[in-house]
Design a protein around this motif. Structure first.
Motif, PDB file in Angstrom:
ATOM      1  N   UNK A 150       0.775  -1.239   0.000  1.00 13.92           N
ATOM      2  CA  UNK A 150       0.000   0.000   0.000  1.00 13.92           C
ATOM      3  C   UNK A 150       0.807   1.291   0.000  1.00 13.92           C
ATOM      4  N   UNK A 151       2.131   1.192  -0.021  1.00 16.12           N
ATOM      5  CA  UNK A 151       2.905   2.425  -0.054  1.00 16.12           C
ATOM      6  C   UNK A 151       4.331   2.145  -0.511  1.00 16.12           C
ATOM      7  N   UNK A 152       5.025   3.228  -0.829  1.00 19.00           N
ATOM      8  CA  UNK A 152       6.458   3.157  -1.135  1.00 19.00           C
ATOM      9  C   UNK A 152       7.081   4.512  -0.838  1.00 19.00           C
ATOM     10  N   UNK A 153       7.181   5.408  -1.835  1.00 22.18           N
ATOM     11  CA  UNK A 153       7.781   6.713  -1.547  1.00 22.18           C
ATOM     12  C   UNK A 153       6.854   7.605  -0.737  1.00 22.18           C
ATOM     13  N   UNK A 154       5.554   7.377  -0.809  1.00 19.64           N
ATOM     14  CA  UNK A 154       4.594   8.261  -0.143  1.00 19.64           C
ATOM     15  C   UNK A 154       3.493   7.455   0.517  1.00 19.64           C
ATOM     16  N   UNK A 155       2.719   8.143   1.347  1.00 15.67           N
ATOM     17  CA  UNK A 155       1.600   7.519   2.047  1.00 15.67           C
ATOM     18  C   UNK A 155       0.306   8.153   1.576  1.00 15.67           C
ATOM     19  N   UNK A 156      -0.593   7.345   1.039  1.00 15.54           N
ATOM     20  CA  UNK A 156      -1.893   7.859   0.593  1.00 15.54           C
ATOM     21  C   UNK A 156      -3.019   7.143   1.344  1.00 15.54           C
ATOM     22  N   UNK A 157      -3.352   5.943   0.954  1.00 18.32           N
ATOM     23  CA  UNK A 157      -4.456   5.228   1.599  1.00 18.32           C
ATOM     24  C   UNK A 157      -4.114   4.970   3.067  1.00 18.32           C
ATOM     25  N   UNK A 158      -5.099   5.109   3.927  1.00 22.14           N
ATOM     26  CA  UNK A 158      -4.894   4.932   5.366  1.00 22.14           C
ATOM     27  C   UNK A 158      -4.990   3.450   5.718  1.00 22.14           C
ATOM     28  N   UNK A 159      -3.998   2.709   5.242  1.00 20.11           N
ATOM     29  CA  UNK A 159      -3.959   1.263   5.436  1.00 20.11           C
ATOM     30  C   UNK A 159      -2.538   0.846   5.806  1.00 20.11           C
ATOM     31  N   UNK A 160      -2.365  -0.319   6.409  1.00 20.67           N
ATOM     32  CA  UNK A 160      -1.019  -0.807   6.708  1.00 20.67           C
ATOM     33  C   UNK A 160      -0.208  -0.966   5.419  1.00 20.67           C
ATOM     34  N   UNK A 161       1.122  -0.876   5.508  1.00 22.22           N
ATOM     35  CA  UNK A 161       1.956  -1.005   4.307  1.00 22.22           C
ATOM     36  C   UNK A 161       1.765  -2.328   3.564  1.00 22.22           C
ATOM     37  N   UNK A 162       1.481  -3.408   4.302  1.00 23.10           N
ATOM     38  CA  UNK A 162       1.346  -4.729   3.681  1.00 23.10           C
ATOM     39  C   UNK A 162       0.163  -5.463   4.296  1.00 23.10           C
ATOM     40  N   UNK A 163      -0.704  -6.004   3.426  1.00 20.74           N
ATOM     41  CA  UNK A 163      -1.857  -6.777   3.885  1.00 20.74           C
ATOM     42  C   UNK A 163      -2.035  -7.989   2.978  1.00 20.74           C
ATOM     43  N   UNK A 164      -2.774  -8.981   3.485  1.00 19.86           N
ATOM     44  CA  UNK A 164      -3.140 -10.121   2.663  1.00 19.86           C
ATOM     45  C   UNK A 164      -4.614 -10.458   2.889  1.00 19.86           C
TER      46      UNK A 164
END
Length: 358
Positions: free
Chosen positions: A274-288
């Motif tokens: 859900x992210x890399x250089x920036x933060x947009x969606x209000x979610x954890x970086x990694x989900x399954x």
């Protein structure tokens, strides 16, 4: 044991992130900096506590104490500077994309092999912890066979990370950059991740439009919006990359305001990065998503600079052990052909096979 001695060649804005991986290490140190702009080289040398300052690349190559060159120079210089370094017996870390053509990549690989030195392409997304963990989950069979890799980029505004005009103006000159700033340059992170997560690519079809924008450098063309579709060599597996230019969108970032996200769809589940250089969606970086529920997967190092540190550390370890980095010469060439296939497809209106790209 004598430490590995590295020369940073090119002291532009991105060099600050290359330097952090050497903090506190005794086995590898930055021993020299080089930039044609002497004041810029001197500034970085003072900031990093480096004694040797060069303004001529040949001085670096003549320095017998230098073991490794990190090439942070415009793309059109990568091939010639890599070949020169190999001939001088230096190991090479070259910024992505490794070259402007597959033929240049072949020349770089041949020169490194002939000299017996290590060549790797410095690209950080394949060392970004959520991407690395996603690959581990795929390899462990947690989502079954991969059926699709969906990737996304859109730009924004809101960063306080100042990048001087001299650091990016050349990226709008295709003779120097090899392609546009979004698809070929920043997009290389996603092409690398797509290859890393799904494997070799069989064929590519792309549409790339250009948006005229007035910048400090004058009227420039941004290579977006774009849609790139591809088929993997793995059976029943496809992918896509969409790229949008959205400067009016405020995006939270310590660095570039680029919203980068990836979904990997498998037979049994979906991995979300859900992210890399920036933060947009209000979610954890990694989900399954699996077995009917969505779960956050804990990872360390979710900021962009963490991926630079991981990339540098891996290169040091490979220099010490003799192993191969994730983006060695041949793999870097394959990713380059993947990205060039997209450019050629958009230009010709036809499907292009990366293996046929010269």
């Amino acid at each position: 044991m004598k430490p590995i001695r590295v020369a940073i060649v090119g002291c532009g804005r991105i060099s600050d992130l290359h330097e952090i991986g050497y903090h506190g290490r005794q086995d590898a140190i930055i021993a020299a900096v080089c930039d044609t702009n002497k004041s810029r080289a001197q500034h970085q040398a003072r900031s990093w506590g480096v004694e040797k300052v060069y303004t001529d690349y040949q001085q670096v190559l003549d320095d017998q104490e230098i073991d490794v060159v990190e090439l942070l120079t415009p793309h059109h210089l990568h091939c010639s500077m890599t070949v020169q370094a190999a001939q001088a017996g230096k190991h090479i870390s070259v910024q992505k994309p490794m070259a402007l053509s597959a033929a240049e990549a072949d020349e770089m690989i041949f020169s490194a092999n002939k000299a017996g030195v290590l060549l790797r392409v410095y690209e950080t997304m394949v060392y970004y912890s959520p991407v690395v963990k996603a690959r581990e989950m795929i390899d462990a069979g947690e989502i079954g066979s991969v059926r699709a890799v969906r990737m996304h980029i859109n730009t924004g505004s809101g960063t306080s990370w100042e990048v001087p005009l001299s650091a990016w103006a050349w990226r709008f000159n295709e003779k120097l950059c090899g392609g546009g700033p979004l698809v070929f340059d920043h997009g290389h992170h996603l092409f690398s991740a797509g290859y890393y997560l799904g494997g070799p690519v069989e064929r590519v079809y792309a549409w790339i439009e250009h948006t005229p924008v007035r910048e400090a450098a004058g009227l420039v063309n941004i290579d977006a919006p774009a849609m790139i579709m591809f088929q993997y060599k793995a059976p029943h597996c496809f992918g896509q990359l969409d790229i949008e230019y959205t400067p009016k969108m405020h995006i939270d970032s310590l660095y570039y305001c680029d919203d980068d996200r990836i979904e990997v769809i498998g037979e049994k589940g979906i991995i979300f990065i859900n992210r890399y250089t920036a933060k947009t969606v209000d979610l954890p970086p990694l989900m399954v998503f699996k077995d009917g529920k969505t779960t956050s997967i804990p990872v360390d190092g979710e900021e962009w600079h963490d991926s630079f540190t991981a990339t540098t550390i891996d290169f040091i370890e490979k220099l010490k052990t003799g192993g191969q980095p994730r983006l060695d010469g041949p793999t870097g060439k394959a990713v380059l052909q993947f990205s060039l296939a997209a450019l050629q497809s958009a230009a010709t209106g036809r499907e292009v096979r990366p293996d046929d790209v010269k």
